[in-house]
Enzyme design. Structure first.
Site, short mmCIF file in Angstrom:
data_model
loop_
_atom_site.label_atom_id
_atom_site.label_comp_id
_atom_site.label_asym_id
_atom_site.label_seq_id
_atom_site.Cartn_x
_atom_site.Cartn_y
_atom_site.Cartn_z
N THR A 1 0.85 -1.20 0.00
CA THR A 1 0.00 0.00 0.00
C THR A 1 0.88 1.24 0.00
O THR A 1 2.02 1.21 0.46
CB THR A 1 -0.89 0.03 1.27
OG1 THR A 1 -0.07 -0.24 2.40
CG2 THR A 1 -2.00 -1.01 1.21
N LEU A 2 0.31 2.35 -0.49
CA LEU A 2 1.05 3.62 -0.47
C LEU A 2 0.94 4.25 0.92
O LEU A 2 0.18 3.78 1.77
CB LEU A 2 0.47 4.55 -1.54
CG LEU A 2 0.74 4.11 -2.99
CD1 LEU A 2 -0.11 4.93 -3.96
CD2 LEU A 2 2.23 4.26 -3.32
N ARG B 1 14.73 6.22 15.19
CA ARG B 1 14.67 5.59 13.88
C ARG B 1 15.94 5.92 13.11
O ARG B 1 16.59 6.92 13.38
CB ARG B 1 13.41 6.07 13.12
CG ARG B 1 12.13 5.63 13.83
CD ARG B 1 10.88 6.08 13.09
NE ARG B 1 10.76 5.56 11.74
CZ ARG B 1 10.29 4.35 11.43
NH1 ARG B 1 9.91 3.51 12.38
NH2 ARG B 1 10.19 3.98 10.16
N HIS C 1 -14.05 33.50 22.05
CA HIS C 1 -14.32 33.05 23.43
C HIS C 1 -15.53 32.13 23.42
O HIS C 1 -16.52 32.44 22.75
CB HIS C 1 -14.61 34.26 24.31
CG HIS C 1 -15.03 33.86 25.69
ND1 HIS C 1 -14.13 33.39 26.62
CD2 HIS C 1 -16.26 33.85 26.29
CE1 HIS C 1 -14.78 33.11 27.74
NE2 HIS C 1 -16.08 33.36 27.56
C1 LIG Z 1 4.76 4.88 15.50
C2 LIG Z 1 5.12 6.13 14.74
C3 LIG Z 1 4.34 7.27 14.91
C4 LIG Z 1 4.64 8.42 14.19
N1 LIG Z 1 3.85 9.51 14.38
C5 LIG Z 1 4.11 10.64 13.71
C6 LIG Z 1 3.28 11.77 13.85
O1 LIG Z 1 2.29 11.75 14.59
N2 LIG Z 1 3.57 12.88 13.14
C7 LIG Z 1 4.66 12.93 12.30
O2 LIG Z 1 4.88 13.96 11.68
N3 LIG Z 1 5.46 11.86 12.13
C8 LIG Z 1 5.21 10.72 12.82
N4 LIG Z 1 6.01 9.63 12.62
C9 LIG Z 1 7.16 9.74 11.70
C10 LIG Z 1 6.70 9.65 10.25
O3 LIG Z 1 6.04 8.42 10.06
C11 LIG Z 1 7.88 9.78 9.31
O4 LIG Z 1 8.59 10.97 9.61
C12 LIG Z 1 7.43 9.84 7.87
O5 LIG Z 1 6.72 8.69 7.52
C13 LIG Z 1 8.63 10.01 6.93
O6 LIG Z 1 8.21 10.02 5.62
P1 LIG Z 1 9.17 9.53 4.43
O7 LIG Z 1 8.36 9.68 3.19
O8 LIG Z 1 10.46 10.20 4.53
O9 LIG Z 1 9.46 7.99 4.73
P2 LIG Z 1 8.51 6.74 4.98
O10 LIG Z 1 7.17 7.16 5.45
O11 LIG Z 1 9.31 5.82 5.83
O12 LIG Z 1 8.29 6.12 3.55
C14 LIG Z 1 9.32 5.53 2.83
C15 LIG Z 1 8.74 4.48 1.93
O13 LIG Z 1 9.73 4.09 1.01
C16 LIG Z 1 9.59 2.71 0.76
N5 LIG Z 1 10.87 2.24 0.26
C17 LIG Z 1 12.08 2.25 0.90
N6 LIG Z 1 13.05 1.82 0.09
C18 LIG Z 1 12.45 1.51 -1.08
C19 LIG Z 1 12.93 1.01 -2.31
N7 LIG Z 1 14.22 0.78 -2.51
N8 LIG Z 1 12.03 0.79 -3.29
C20 LIG Z 1 10.70 1.03 -3.11
N9 LIG Z 1 10.20 1.51 -1.97
C21 LIG Z 1 11.07 1.76 -0.98
C22 LIG Z 1 9.19 2.12 2.09
O14 LIG Z 1 8.49 0.90 1.91
C23 LIG Z 1 8.28 3.22 2.65
O15 LIG Z 1 6.92 2.96 2.37
C24 LIG Z 1 5.73 8.44 13.30
C25 LIG Z 1 6.50 7.29 13.11
C26 LIG Z 1 6.20 6.16 13.81
C27 LIG Z 1 7.02 4.92 13.58
#
Ligand SMILES: Cc1cc2nc3c(=O)[nH]c(=O)nc-3n(C[C@H](O)[C@H](O)[C@H](O)COP(=O)(O)OP(=O)(O)OC[C@H]3O[C@@H](n4cnc5c(N)ncnc54)[C@H](O)[C@@H]3O)c2cc1C
Length: 469
Positions: free
Chosen positions: A40-41, A277, A448
């Site tokens: 899923t995305l 992380r 308010h």
């Molecule tokens: C439990 C938890 C709660 C959180 N709560 C919050 C919150 O409330 N608010 C907030 O701002 N942030 C929160 N975060 C942090 C937030 O989820 C991340 O900062 C955010 O998802 C980062 O986005 P991103 O696009 O950089 O990476 P990601 O969301 O990690 O997405 C990266 C994607 O790339 C894919 N991918 C990786 N390598 C490859 C490849 N080679 N080929 C194809 N696909 C690939 C992965 O499968 C993944 O789906 C939370 C994190 C966790 C774990």
């Protein structure tokens, strides 16, 4: 090998960084593909991060309110009980709707989702390996790396299914643990610890540092930890976890004082390791274009450029706060750079929120940062005990604190510990984006009765004329 497809931009990763970049690219008329290897995305955020954690925080908060406050409010509905499978099912249902929503937005903006693992195979080339092993080659002038992050393991502590778990495991526990030990008093540990405490677990948080919520203003952190303790969480601060032994009836952790001293043990049913992380770049083919990570595994960037022509990086895999909205801002900026527009991210104005009850939110500088930088500032503070809306709703824990430059009155930091802090901080972000003085907030009419009046009263306090306390 399937035939090569040509795009203007190929984005690797479909999280908040990747999917927002793909949508913005579509909006600007670029031919865009987003490579995502999950089913899923939505990335970490939608699948195993922000959204499922908020689903459980919401449900568990209502459970606690029903248990502890309904009687005071004059509502009689019998004894509330947790139906954990249903709680998990509604979480999965909401998450499913959100991830499908991204698929819809891709179609709307003519973005191709190429399913599989992406690997850079030289300049302008990405090879995607699908689950069935089929390899598709994509070519593009620009490649955006948005591969995100994964939980950091703790040396000496191996993950054991259902017993020593990461945040993903803690979002899907099949039963409520009697004693949950959370290693790490950061955002994720305190949010998920709150969920399970509300549902009935005894929760002990073990933290290496002396302060919860790394990076948080110290005055706020002290009040926040006191609040969580009042709710029933136990804290072992200044303590290092050095080993874990998982057995039939739980996990035994070895703890040592961070400053050195005798080791002791702590037993729990489940241990959640939430120490942070780390960037994820496994199998990405960085070597094919001569890109190296720094010592901690991050890709470095200058205005989101990796230093190699046509290869950009955004989100958790590069520096800055690991937050979905930071990734989203970078997503828009990177595509605007690629499209020849003026992209921009103001890293000083990325808000942080902890979605506990009450919430904690802040933007800009802490008192400690201002003192270290030698900036003279004035401070206004207003307690929610004096806010009429908070009073009437029985949610008076916390305060708003505004820090403003002593000479110019420009707002430098806003810190809120209290009800709806995550919503209230938006006002501070906008004010600061426009370079507001605290007087601008103080003299802006706030409705308010709202909790936002506490923000106004705190701003009045910077110049010493808070009226309602
Ligand atoms: C439990 C938890 C709660 C959180 N709560 C919050 C919150 O409330 N608010 C907030 O701002 N942030 C929160 N975060 C942090 C937030 O989820 C991340 O900062 C955010 O998802 C980062 O986005 P991103 O696009 O950089 O990476 P990601 O969301 O990690 O997405 C990266 C994607 O790339 C894919 N991918 C990786 N390598 C490859 C490849 N080679 N080929 C194809 N696909 C690939 C992965 O499968 C993944 O789906 C939370 C994190 C966790 C774990």
């Amino acid at each position: 090998m399937a035939e090569a497809a040509t795009y203007d931009v190929v984005i690797i990763g479909g999280g908040p960084g990747g999917y927002n970049a793909a949508i913005r690219a579509g909006q600007l008329g670029l031919r865009a593909a987003c490579v995502e290897m999950r089913d899923t995305l939505g990335g970490t955020c939608l699948n195993v991060g922000c959204m499922p954690s908020k689903a459980l925080l919401h449900a568990s908060e209502l459970f606690e309110v029903a248990n502890k406050e309904f009687a005071t409010l004059g509502i009689e509905v019998g004894t509330p009980k947790v139906n954990l499978p249903q709680m998990m099912a509604q979480k999965a249902d909401s998450v499913g709707q959100l991830t499908k929503g991204i698929e819809f937005l891709f179609k709307k903006n003519k973005v191709d989702w190429v399913k599989g693992k992406g690997k850079i195979a030289g300049a302008g080339k990405v090879e995607v390996t699908a689950v069935d092993g089929t390899i598709t080659t994509l070519t593009a002038k620009d490649i955006v790396i948005a591969t995100g992050s994964e939980p950091t393991p703790l040396p000496g502590v191996d993950f054991v299914d259902g017993k020593v778990i990461d945040s993903t495991g803690a979002l899907s526990l099949p039963a409520i643990p009697k004693h949950l030990i959370v290693v790490g008093a950061g955002v994720i540990g305190l949010e998920l610890g709150s969920v399970w405490r509300r549902l009935g677990s005894q929760v002990t948080v073990v933290e290496f540092l002396d302060k919860v919520g790394a990076g948080m203003d110290t005055e706020v952190a002290t009040a926040f930890q006191r609040g969580l303790t009042k709710q029933g969480m136990t804290f072992r601060m200044g303590t290092r976890v050095t080993a874990a032994k998982a057995g039939k009836d739980g996990v035994e952790l070895t703890l040592e004082p961070a400053s050195g001293g005798a080791a002791e043990t702590l037993k729990g049913d489940v241990v959640l390791v939430a120490i942070g992380r780390r960037p994820y770049t496994a199998g990405l083919g960085l070597e094919t274009v001569g890109i190296e990570t720094d010592k901690r595994g991050f890709l470095v960037n200058d205005h989101l450029k990796t230093g190699k022509d046509g290869i950009w990086v955004i989100g958790d895999v590069t520096h800055g706060p690991m937050l979905a909205h930071k990734a989203e801002e970078e997503a828009v900026a990177v595509i605007e750079y690629i499209a020849g527009k003026a992209g921009h991210v103001d890293y000083d104005l990325v808000p942080s929120v902890i979605y506990t009850g009450p919430e904690v939110a802040w933007v800009g500088k802490t008192e400690e940062q201002l003192k270290t930088a030698g900036v003279e500032f004035r401070k206004g503070k207003f307690s929610f005990t004096a806010n009429s809306r908070a009073k009437i709703n029985h949610e008076t824990e916390g305060f708003v604190k505004i820090l403003a430059d002593a000479k110019t009155d420009k707002v430098l930091g806003v810190h809120i510990y209290g009800p709806q802090a995550g919503e209230l901080i938006g006002e501070a972000c906008i004010a600061m984006a426009f370079g507001a003085a605290s007087e601008d907030i103080a003299r802006t009419c706030h409705a308010h009765p709202t909790r936002s009046e506490a923000v106004k009263q705190a701003a009045m306090g910077v110049d010493g004329w808070t009226m309602q306390a």
